[in-house]
Design a protein around this motif. Structure first.
Motif, PDB file in Angstrom:
ATOM      1  N   ARG A  65      62.303  77.811  80.548  1.00 15.32           N
ATOM      2  CA  ARG A  65      61.235  77.427  81.193  1.00 15.32           C
ATOM      3  C   ARG A  65      61.042  78.097  82.429  1.00 15.32           C
ATOM      4  NH1 ARG A  65      59.061  72.118  82.887  1.00 15.32           N
ATOM      5  NH2 ARG A  65      57.674  72.516  84.373  1.00 15.32           N
ATOM      6  N   LYS A  66      61.886  78.778  83.014  1.00 15.78           N
ATOM      7  CA  LYS A  66      61.619  79.825  84.081  1.00 15.78           C
ATOM      8  C   LYS A  66      60.993  81.017  83.766  1.00 15.78           C
ATOM      9  CE  LYS A  66      63.795  77.836  87.422  1.00 15.78           C
ATOM     10  NZ  LYS A  66      63.030  77.339  88.794  1.00 15.78           N
TER      11      LYS A  66
ATOM     12  N   GLU B  82      57.348  80.111  83.201  1.00  8.82           N
ATOM     13  CA  GLU B  82      56.598  80.097  84.560  1.00  8.82           C
ATOM     14  C   GLU B  82      56.192  81.373  85.244  1.00  8.82           C
ATOM     15  OE1 GLU B  82      59.304  77.271  86.943  1.00  8.82           O
ATOM     16  OE2 GLU B  82      58.300  75.703  85.962  1.00  8.82           O
TER      17      GLU B  82
ATOM     18  N   HIS C 279      74.093  75.572  76.895  1.00 10.78           N
ATOM     19  CA  HIS C 279      73.146  74.559  77.286  1.00 10.78           C
ATOM     20  C   HIS C 279      71.955  75.088  78.351  1.00 10.78           C
ATOM     21  CE1 HIS C 279      75.995  74.316  80.420  1.00 10.78           C
ATOM     22  NE2 HIS C 279      75.125  73.489  81.178  1.00 10.78           N
ATOM     23  N   LEU C 280      72.265  76.126  78.973  1.00 15.25           N
ATOM     24  CA  LEU C 280      71.315  76.609  79.778  1.00 15.25           C
ATOM     25  C   LEU C 280      70.164  77.454  79.424  1.00 15.25           C
ATOM     26  CD1 LEU C 280      73.735  77.753  82.832  1.00 15.25           C
ATOM     27  CD2 LEU C 280      72.346  75.653  82.841  1.00 15.25           C
ATOM     28  N   TYR C 281      70.186  77.464  78.190  1.00 18.35           N
ATOM     29  CA  TYR C 281      68.887  78.101  77.556  1.00 18.35           C
ATOM     30  C   TYR C 281      67.756  77.772  77.884  1.00 18.35           C
ATOM     31  CZ  TYR C 281      65.811  80.409  74.135  1.00 18.35           C
ATOM     32  OH  TYR C 281      64.708  81.126  73.375  1.00 18.35           O
ATOM     33  N   PRO C 282      67.367  76.252  77.539  1.00 18.16           N
ATOM     34  CA  PRO C 282      66.032  75.745  77.670  1.00 18.16           C
ATOM     35  C   PRO C 282      65.689  75.888  79.524  1.00 18.16           C
ATOM     36  CG  PRO C 282      67.533  74.320  76.602  1.00 18.16           C
ATOM     37  CD  PRO C 282      68.405  75.305  77.009  1.00 18.16           C
ATOM     38  N   HIS C 283      66.701  75.880  80.362  1.00 22.73           N
ATOM     39  CA  HIS C 283      66.267  76.265  81.746  1.00 22.73           C
ATOM     40  C   HIS C 283      65.689  77.457  81.836  1.00 22.73           C
ATOM     41  CE1 HIS C 283      66.998  76.514  86.065  1.00 22.73           C
ATOM     42  NE2 HIS C 283      67.580  77.587  85.841  1.00 22.73           N
ATOM     43  N   PHE C 284      66.356  78.547  81.277  1.00 23.91           N
ATOM     44  CA  PHE C 284      65.985  79.902  81.479  1.00 23.91           C
ATOM     45  C   PHE C 284      64.554  79.975  80.874  1.00 23.91           C
ATOM     46  CE2 PHE C 284      70.718  80.729  82.181  1.00 23.91           C
ATOM     47  CZ  PHE C 284      70.503  80.690  83.273  1.00 23.91           C
TER      48      PHE C 284
ATOM     49  N   GLU D 202      63.505  69.687  75.906  1.00 19.42           N
ATOM     50  CA  GLU D 202      64.724  70.265  76.762  1.00 19.42           C
ATOM     51  C   GLU D 202      64.131  71.173  77.873  1.00 19.42           C
ATOM     52  OE1 GLU D 202      68.077  69.377  76.669  1.00 19.42           O
ATOM     53  OE2 GLU D 202      67.217  68.013  75.185  1.00 19.42           O
ATOM     54  N   THR D 203      62.888  71.464  77.886  1.00 24.06           N
ATOM     55  CA  THR D 203      62.429  72.637  78.597  1.00 24.06           C
ATOM     56  C   THR D 203      61.423  71.897  79.445  1.00 24.06           C
ATOM     57  OG1 THR D 203      60.602  73.151  77.222  1.00 24.06           O
ATOM     58  CG2 THR D 203      62.528  74.686  77.405  1.00 24.06           C
ATOM     59  N   GLY D 204      61.150  70.370  79.381  1.00 25.18           N
ATOM     60  CA  GLY D 204      60.252  69.598  80.186  1.00 25.18           C
ATOM     61  C   GLY D 204      58.832  70.302  80.158  1.00 25.18           C
TER      62      GLY D 204
END
Length: 464
Positions: A200-201, A204, A193-198, A239-241
């Protein structure tokens, strides 16, 4: 619940050993199936499929024909040591490909024949001399792998231009946790589930220097709801915002910067996660803004030349050239009709080859000779010889098998069928490999696993 095993293939089975005994990795699942109530378990399968319908987890086959992706809810399991090697091999491969792309667009590459490069639909001379921010071309990578035995994995294809499907891996894991917690409770698996977080990072991180140090604005650019993978686009944007944009939402201003139209006025965009190919056809002058360094694209414009199957046979050479290493994950044995020795091999072994059109995708443009008549094989042979630049050939592999689940009135049947793996790699400040992905199982009677060709998807568990 009675369980019937229908083994019909001679390839390596990931679930059963040669004597027909369940491999240790799958014993908890098989023990559970034998104890489960047939009606209750079938109802859970049906409920999981209904959730897909209710939540719109779809794939567009063609305009006006939207389809719920079929899922086989018995998961595929990969041991930690196996995936560690996959991870190392994919990091190695992504790194070499990125270095090659840097050389290609600065005029220094000598790994791939020039006629292959220049005949690629996705080679863009306009990118010559341009270097993207942080020298990263390949931000998101979705390779397809097949397993040959207990230890050997091959790269079957590189998906570099616009890799798709990760949202299904994330969504199906979420559904599995809701409806099949008894499966998961027997295993310690990596979360996905952390794929979208990474992601997004990473978006950026690759903002262009023209950003000036302010908080980067990233968007996901889609053709719209008629795109085959629109669910994938929508899910990842949520999910990535980041904002989900269609082409009319964006324009290039008089200073060459990309602006997004919003209810509160225009907002300057720094990074576009593009899920379209021909960028100027959708957003006029977007390529000029990109080449001027005023916006960045993920993946970079021009990466598609490595999505061309004509360049695939040369990736091992890239690894040796740029990293001075042997490939950890070899290519599936692949041959170019442009190479005299390769052509002799292809013609001598044509009835057992797979012929692929360079620009084919989604299971299209693939000719599986062992599954064809002699007349079809002869027609394909003539077409390949008439235009050898347009094709590659691979040995028809008996890659590993998993189960295709079906229910009868009295039992659950596990049919033997071929399975591949698509996982996802992010390249930013560091290279990260998603611990899992989607395993795709072929319909009975074929090796073609693509969803657009009738394949099913399995959740893929990587053990810690």
């Amino acid at each position: 619940m009675p369980v019937t095993v229908a083994r019909g293939l001679s390839a390596y089975s990931e679930i059963f050993d040669p004597a027909g005994e369940v491999r240790p990795l799958y014993r908890p699942i098989m023990d559970y199936l034998k104890k489960a109530d047939l009606r209750e378990f079938r109802d859970r399968f049906s409920r999981a499929d209904q959730i897909n319908i209710e939540e719109g987890v779809t794939f567009l086959l063609r305009p006006g024909e939207e389809r719920i992706l079929k899922v086989d809810w018995i998961p595929r399991i990969i041991e930690s040591a196996q995936f560690d090697r996959i991870r190392e091999g994919l990091i190695q491969r992504a790194t070499a490909i990125n270095l090659f792309l840097n050389d290609l667009y600065t005029g220094r590459q000598d790994v791939v024949p020039e006629d292959v490069i220049r005949s690629s639909l996705y080679y863009y001379p306009a990118c010559m001399g341009f270097t993207p921010p942080r020298k990263i071309y390949l931000h998101i990578y979705g390779p397809d792998l097949v397993r040959m035995d207990g230890d050997t994995w091959y790269i079957l294809e590189d998906n570099i231009r616009i890799p798709s499907g990760v949202s299904y891996a994330l969504k199906y894991r979420e559904i599995a946790k809701r409806l099949f917690p008894d499966f998961l409770s027997s295993y310690d698996i990596y979360p996905v589930h952390l794929y979208p977080h990474f992601l997004r990072k990473n978006l950026e991180y690759i903002a262009p220097p023209s950003n000036g140090g302010r908080e980067p604005v990233a968007v996901l650019l889609t053709e719209g709801s008629y795109n085959a993978a629109y669910y994938d686009h929508k899910y990842l944007a949520e999910e990535t915002g980041v904002s989900l944009c269609v082409p009319k939402d964006l324009f290039v201003d008089d200073e060459g910067f990309v602006q997004m139209r919003t209810n509160r006025g225009n907002l300057r965009v720094d990074v576009i996660y593009r899920r379209i190919q021909d960028i100027d056809d959708f957003v006029p002058n977007l390529s000029k803004s990109y080449i001027a360094g005023k916006v960045n694209l993920a993946n970079a414009w021009g990466t598609g030349v490595l999505d061309d199957k004509g360049t695939f046979p040369f990736v091992p050479k890239m690894i040796r050239r740029y990293l001075d290493q042997d490939p950890i994950l070899p290519n599936a044995p692949t041959y170019s009709p442009l190479v005299e020795e390769d052509l002799k091999y292809i013609l001598s072994n044509f009835p057992r080859m797979v012929i692929k059109c360079r620009e084919g995708y989604g299971g299209h443009g693939i000719w599986i000779c062992p599954e064809a008549t002699k007349d079809q094989q002869e027609e394909w042979r003539r077409e390949m010889l008439a235009n050898p630049l347009n094709f590659i050939a691979q040995d028809c592999l008996d890659f590993s098998t998993h189960c295709l689940t079906r229910f009868t009135q009295d039992d659950i049947v596990l049919d033997d069928t071929y399975v591949d793996l698509r996982t996802y790699v992010l390249m930013g400040e560091k290279v990260q490999v998603m611990p899992g992905g989607i395993s795709r199982v072929a319909p009975l009677g074929t090796r073609v696993v693509n969803s657009s060709s009738g394949g099913l998807i399995k959740d893929t568990w990587v053990l810690r």
